[in-house]
Scaffold this motif. Structure first.
Motif, PDB file in Angstrom:
ATOM      1  N   SER A   1       0.912  -1.192  -0.045  1.00 18.94           N
ATOM      2  CA  SER A   1      -0.035  -0.234   0.114  1.00 18.94           C
ATOM      3  C   SER A   1       0.780   1.439   0.027  1.00 18.94           C
ATOM      4  CB  SER A   1      -0.968  -0.030   1.080  1.00 18.94           C
ATOM      5  OG  SER A   1      -1.765  -1.016   1.179  1.00 18.94           O
ATOM      6  N   VAL A   2       2.037   0.956   0.279  1.00 20.44           N
ATOM      7  CA  VAL A   2       3.037   2.310   0.309  1.00 20.44           C
ATOM      8  C   VAL A   2       3.846   2.308  -0.804  1.00 20.44           C
ATOM      9  CG1 VAL A   2       4.714   3.537   1.622  1.00 20.44           C
ATOM     10  CG2 VAL A   2       3.224   1.886   2.717  1.00 20.44           C
ATOM     11  N   ILE A   3       3.821   3.867  -1.180  1.00 24.01           N
ATOM     12  CA  ILE A   3       4.814   4.353  -2.694  1.00 24.01           C
ATOM     13  C   ILE A   3       5.471   5.464  -1.974  1.00 24.01           C
ATOM     14  CG2 ILE A   3       3.228   3.597  -4.378  1.00 24.01           C
ATOM     15  CD1 ILE A   3       2.284   6.524  -4.435  1.00 24.01           C
ATOM     16  N   GLY A   4       6.824   5.721  -2.508  1.00 25.16           N
ATOM     17  CA  GLY A   4       7.564   6.767  -2.113  1.00 25.16           C
ATOM     18  C   GLY A   4       7.549   7.597  -3.510  1.00 25.16           C
ATOM     19  N   VAL A   5       7.753   9.116  -3.248  1.00 23.89           N
ATOM     20  CA  VAL A   5       7.347  10.162  -4.191  1.00 23.89           C
ATOM     21  C   VAL A   5       8.473  10.984  -3.940  1.00 23.89           C
ATOM     22  CG1 VAL A   5       5.950  11.866  -5.397  1.00 23.89           C
ATOM     23  CG2 VAL A   5       4.920   9.532  -4.478  1.00 23.89           C
ATOM     24  N   TRP A   6       9.056  11.480  -5.159  1.00 22.15           N
ATOM     25  CA  TRP A   6       9.834  12.668  -5.057  1.00 22.15           C
ATOM     26  C   TRP A   6       9.934  13.320  -6.505  1.00 22.15           C
ATOM     27  CZ3 TRP A   6      11.653   7.859  -5.573  1.00 22.15           C
ATOM     28  CH2 TRP A   6      12.898   7.643  -6.383  1.00 22.15           C
ATOM     29  N   GLY A   7      10.331  14.759  -6.333  1.00 22.19           N
ATOM     30  CA  GLY A   7      10.493  15.365  -7.573  1.00 22.19           C
ATOM     31  C   GLY A   7      12.033  15.603  -7.943  1.00 22.19           C
ATOM     32  N   SER A   8      12.231  16.260  -9.077  1.00 17.82           N
ATOM     33  CA  SER A   8      13.530  16.352  -9.464  1.00 17.82           C
ATOM     34  C   SER A   8      13.684  17.251 -10.705  1.00 17.82           C
ATOM     35  CB  SER A   8      14.715  15.087  -9.823  1.00 17.82           C
ATOM     36  OG  SER A   8      14.195  14.594 -11.024  1.00 17.82           O
ATOM     37  N   ALA A   9      14.681  18.053 -11.038  1.00 18.84           N
ATOM     38  CA  ALA A   9      15.057  18.714 -12.250  1.00 18.84           C
ATOM     39  C   ALA A   9      16.487  18.380 -12.608  1.00 18.84           C
ATOM     40  CB  ALA A   9      14.961  20.129 -11.840  1.00 18.84           C
ATOM     41  N   SER A  10      16.714  18.210 -13.768  1.00 15.39           N
ATOM     42  CA  SER A  10      17.977  17.892 -14.527  1.00 15.39           C
ATOM     43  C   SER A  10      18.135  18.744 -15.592  1.00 15.39           C
ATOM     44  CB  SER A  10      18.081  16.467 -14.767  1.00 15.39           C
ATOM     45  OG  SER A  10      17.593  15.341 -13.684  1.00 15.39           O
ATOM     46  N   ARG A  11      19.597  18.943 -15.771  1.00 20.34           N
ATOM     47  CA  ARG A  11      20.064  19.686 -16.781  1.00 20.34           C
ATOM     48  C   ARG A  11      21.111  18.848 -17.451  1.00 20.34           C
ATOM     49  NH1 ARG A  11      19.095  24.820 -17.710  1.00 20.34           N
ATOM     50  NH2 ARG A  11      18.169  26.193 -16.023  1.00 20.34           N
ATOM     51  N   GLN A  12      21.581  19.319 -18.799  1.00 21.81           N
ATOM     52  CA  GLN A  12      22.362  18.490 -19.683  1.00 21.81           C
ATOM     53  C   GLN A  12      23.808  18.742 -19.233  1.00 21.81           C
ATOM     54  OE1 GLN A  12      20.164  19.119 -23.594  1.00 21.81           O
ATOM     55  NE2 GLN A  12      21.290  17.021 -23.772  1.00 21.81           N
ATOM     56  N   THR A  13      24.748  17.791 -19.220  1.00 22.48           N
ATOM     57  CA  THR A  13      26.044  17.985 -18.773  1.00 22.48           C
ATOM     58  C   THR A  13      26.783  19.378 -19.189  1.00 22.48           C
ATOM     59  OG1 THR A  13      26.015  15.723 -18.873  1.00 22.48           O
ATOM     60  CG2 THR A  13      28.266  16.624 -18.267  1.00 22.48           C
ATOM     61  N   GLY A  14      26.527  19.608 -20.620  1.00 20.90           N
ATOM     62  CA  GLY A  14      27.430  20.451 -21.232  1.00 20.90           C
ATOM     63  C   GLY A  14      26.362  21.903 -21.450  1.00 20.90           C
ATOM     64  N   LEU A  15      27.110  22.965 -21.261  1.00 15.01           N
ATOM     65  CA  LEU A  15      26.192  24.207 -21.951  1.00 15.01           C
ATOM     66  C   LEU A  15      27.221  25.111 -22.627  1.00 15.01           C
ATOM     67  CD1 LEU A  15      23.930  26.286 -21.811  1.00 15.01           C
ATOM     68  CD2 LEU A  15      24.707  27.108 -19.660  1.00 15.01           C
ATOM     69  N   TYR A  16      26.651  25.377 -23.942  1.00 12.76           N
ATOM     70  CA  TYR A  16      27.720  26.082 -24.701  1.00 12.76           C
ATOM     71  C   TYR A  16      26.490  27.349 -25.017  1.00 12.76           C
ATOM     72  CZ  TYR A  16      29.956  26.986 -29.471  1.00 12.76           C
ATOM     73  OH  TYR A  16      30.492  27.323 -30.457  1.00 12.76           O
ATOM     74  N   ARG A  17      27.469  28.407 -24.998  1.00  9.14           N
ATOM     75  CA  ARG A  17      26.695  29.845 -25.575  1.00  9.14           C
ATOM     76  C   ARG A  17      27.465  30.507 -26.604  1.00  9.14           C
ATOM     77  NH1 ARG A  17      27.208  29.811 -19.816  1.00  9.14           N
ATOM     78  NH2 ARG A  17      25.455  30.194 -18.741  1.00  9.14           N
TER      79      ARG A  17
ATOM     80  N   GLN B   1      26.336  33.483 -29.842  1.00  8.90           N
ATOM     81  CA  GLN B   1      25.436  34.242 -30.567  1.00  8.90           C
ATOM     82  C   GLN B   1      24.111  34.512 -29.706  1.00  8.90           C
ATOM     83  OE1 GLN B   1      25.756  32.234 -34.390  1.00  8.90           O
ATOM     84  NE2 GLN B   1      27.115  33.887 -34.981  1.00  8.90           N
ATOM     85  N   GLY B   2      24.301  34.604 -28.457  1.00 12.56           N
ATOM     86  CA  GLY B   2      22.796  34.899 -27.636  1.00 12.56           C
ATOM     87  C   GLY B   2      22.106  33.523 -27.622  1.00 12.56           C
ATOM     88  N   ARG B   3      22.695  32.749 -27.994  1.00 15.13           N
ATOM     89  CA  ARG B   3      21.688  31.157 -27.627  1.00 15.13           C
ATOM     90  C   ARG B   3      22.450  30.198 -26.927  1.00 15.13           C
ATOM     91  NH1 ARG B   3      19.112  29.009 -33.146  1.00 15.13           N
ATOM     92  NH2 ARG B   3      18.030  27.773 -31.446  1.00 15.13           N
ATOM     93  N   ARG B   4      21.718  29.485 -26.310  1.00 15.17           N
ATOM     94  CA  ARG B   4      22.461  28.655 -25.352  1.00 15.17           C
ATOM     95  C   ARG B   4      22.267  27.071 -25.897  1.00 15.17           C
ATOM     96  NH1 ARG B   4      21.677  30.049 -19.436  1.00 15.17           N
ATOM     97  NH2 ARG B   4      20.544  27.925 -19.208  1.00 15.17           N
ATOM     98  N   HIS B   5      23.153  26.419 -26.013  1.00 14.39           N
ATOM     99  CA  HIS B   5      22.864  24.852 -26.342  1.00 14.39           C
ATOM    100  C   HIS B   5      23.542  23.883 -25.190  1.00 14.39           C
ATOM    101  CE1 HIS B   5      22.845  26.774 -30.507  1.00 14.39           C
ATOM    102  NE2 HIS B   5      23.734  27.425 -30.124  1.00 14.39           N
ATOM    103  N   SER B   6      22.611  22.959 -25.333  1.00 14.63           N
ATOM    104  CA  SER B   6      23.043  21.868 -24.211  1.00 14.63           C
ATOM    105  C   SER B   6      23.469  20.549 -24.909  1.00 14.63           C
ATOM    106  CB  SER B   6      21.961  21.792 -22.998  1.00 14.63           C
ATOM    107  OG  SER B   6      21.463  23.301 -22.450  1.00 14.63           O
ATOM    108  N   SER B   7      24.330  19.831 -24.280  1.00 16.69           N
ATOM    109  CA  SER B   7      24.635  18.401 -24.681  1.00 16.69           C
ATOM    110  C   SER B   7      24.933  17.491 -23.716  1.00 16.69           C
ATOM    111  CB  SER B   7      25.660  18.654 -25.659  1.00 16.69           C
ATOM    112  OG  SER B   7      25.306  18.829 -27.045  1.00 16.69           O
ATOM    113  N   GLY B   8      24.801  16.511 -23.888  1.00 15.11           N
ATOM    114  CA  GLY B   8      25.179  15.360 -22.892  1.00 15.11           C
ATOM    115  C   GLY B   8      24.149  14.872 -22.091  1.00 15.11           C
TER     116      GLY B   8
END
Lengths: 91, 465
Positions: B241-257, B259-266
């Protein structure tokens, strides 16, 4: 992360992708330094198939351990030669 | 705060900052899960009003076998679009529909349900159960000229996914209430500040979050979609009858900026998570908060020492001399907090008809016994107030988790596991002194109150003395 051999790494064309990202970040010196064996170069269709940024993180220069960030994957590769070329180009 | 700006890393990344998680049993054998982000929004914060991160992976995790690893995950990815390339404005006229051409900056999202599969070569694997994209978020509540009839407009953003699933993602009124200004001023509790080490006459608690908004993802799903055997359990004492719940947020490993734009990879790297309210905020030392945010509940044994000997329990007798003598003398590990936060409360503790024990794995999860049906007579103090439908059996948006956790840390729950201990008289009275003065909750889905409007919400003058 998926361990990848140099052979499979080159076969999938990811090495060329590093060149794309490298040229964008460190410019011509890297491009000329990376131009080694023409057989390692991407075919036009391989180059055309590449999309999105690809980034390389040198985790450990001594062992040649790098991480390639592409799409939603991080691929672990060990390649001392490649690391040497990148670091020399960055000087 | 429950988990608003609680770590030095995530405070610089508000769109990924998981501020609160709620999970409780709702009508028709469903569970509603809420994860909130983008804390402490001043409603008038234009012209670029608040939104989810289009480069962030938001997740709700459900563990149904007690190992601290999700068996079921819901993922949310957002996409922002500018519909008018020639204006600096969020909107160029009243927004009366979710596809109104007066609305420039909009967000859409995709929800994906994943189910855990047997691991292969030590790697976790998940299969996709369903994926629905292109779901619109409502606009932020700008004001009566820009977003008239906001309640009706936002209600159109509730998406029925079929099979008992529905979802909403967008701006809401903050639901969490706490006297931040006092609590972080050397642990002051205004009602009892005459007893504080630096004494002043007693005052009244101030709800620091009553005029701010958040961005929330609200999901309602059938209970049977979350349990290990795919059934709706009826026996509260059954481990199933018991469940465990949690939330999260993740970002990609690499961020490259460029010309005003952001690119994420990995690969995705977790940058924020939240199960029990205030865990990272007041249990984990500052130096390890970023690390905790990057880990999974299955790795929480590494943080057990801070639960067993919580810093706050040592601070209370210092800050309030002569008020907590029994707590001060208690040097044993806090088995009560260990159960509440890391394993769930076993039936052997003897709370009639109740348990939310998930096993011996130490994991910070919001544990919910889904066999306990909703009540028509809820108590904001949850289980310690005699209401088994409230925290720490899951968490409802109306639960006064600050008071519940303060009293628990002060020792009121120690006798559950150590009958030799007598709590100090103050332990059952201690509170930050706030009442819920936030915007009213909705009676039905998505439950959280309407966000304060930029025009309608009048800020107060700051005070320096």
């Amino acid at each position: 992360m998926q361990p990848v051999t140099r052979r499979s790494f080159l076969a999938t064309g990811t090495a060329g992708a590093i060149g794309v990202a490298g040229a964008a970040t460190i410019g011509a010196p890297f491009a000329s330094a990376a131009a080694a064996d023409p057989a390692d170069e991407l075919s036009p269709s391989e180059a055309a198939a590449h999309s999105g940024p690809t980034m390389v993180h040198i985790v450990d220069a001594e062992s040649g351990r790098i991480e390639i960030l592409h799409g939603e994957r991080t691929i672990a590769v060990t390649d001392k030669t490649l690391v040497a070329r990148v670091l020399r180009a960055s000087r | 705060m429950s988990s608003h700006r609680e770590a030095p890393g995530i405070l610089k990344d508000p769109v990924a900052d998981n501020t609160d998680v709620y999970a409780w049993v709702t009508e028709n054998d469903t569970v509603t899960i809420i994860t909130s982000y983008v804390p402490i929004q001043a409603p008038a914060g234009g012209p670029n009003f608040y939104e989810f991160g289009s480069d962030v992976l938001y997740e709700m995790h459900i563990d149904n076998n007690g190992d601290g690893i999700a068996e079921v995950k819901y993922q949310f990815r957002f996409e922002s679009k500018n519909f008018n390339q020639n204006t600096f404005l969020y909107n160029t006229g009243p927004i009366t529909r979710l596809d109104d051409n007066t609305w420039n900056r909009r967000q859409f999202y995709t929800i994906t349900k994943l189910k855990r599969q047997p691991s292969r070569r030590g790697q976790l694997r998940y299969s996709e159960e369903f994926k629905v994209g292109g779901i619109p978020c409502p606009p932020c509540n700008v004001g009566p000229r820009s977003t008239p009839n906001y309640a009706a407009l936002a209600a159109r953003a509730v998406k029925d996914l079929g099979n008992g699933n529905k979802v909403f993602a967008g701006q809401r009124a903050e639901s969490f209430y706490v006297d931040l200004g006092a609590v972080f001023d050397l642990g002051d509790l205004r009602k009892f500040q005459d007893l504080h080490l630096i004494s002043t006459p007693p005052g009244t608690g101030v709800d620091s979050l009553e005029k701010v908004n958040v961005h929330s993802i609200v999901l309602q799903v059938p209970i049977k979609d979350l349990t290990a055997d795919g059934r709706t359990p009826r026996d509260p004492l059954s481990p199933k009858s018991v469940i465990g719940v949690w939330g999260s947020a993740s970002r990609q490993t690499g961020l490259y900026r460029a010309q005003g734009r952001r690119h994420s990879s990995g690969a995705w790297r977790q940058v924020s998570r939240l199960g029990n309210p205030l865990f990272n905020e007041v249990i984990v030392p500052l130096a390890r908060k970023n690390e905790w945010n990057s880990k999974t509940p299955a790795q929480d044994a590494d943080f057990e020492q801070y639960v067993n000997q919580p810093e706050l329990a040592k601070l209370l007798p210092v800050l309030y001399p002569r008020t907590f003598p029994n707590l001060k003398a208690y040097t044993k590990d806090r088995a009560d907090l260990n159960a509440i936060l890391l394993t769930g409360i076993p039936k052997e503790v003897g709370i009639a008809g109740f348990q939310n024990f998930t096993g011996t794995t130490k994991a910070d999860m919001l544990r919910l016994n889904v066999a306990i049906p909703p009540t028509s007579n809820p108590n904001r103090l949850g289980l310690v107030g005699g209401d088994a439908t409230g925290f720490p059996n899951g968490r409802k948006p109306t639960d006064d988790v600050v008071t519940i956790e303060l009293r628990a840390v002060a020792g009121i729950t120690i006798p559950l596991v150590d009958p030799s201990f007598t709590p100090d008289g103050a332990a059952s009275l201690v509170t930050d002194g706030t009442t819920d003065t936030n915007a009213a909750h909705l009676r039905g889905f998505p439950y959280l109150g309407l966000p304060g409007g930029g025009y309608q919400t009048i800020p107060g003058t700051t005070s320096a003395s």
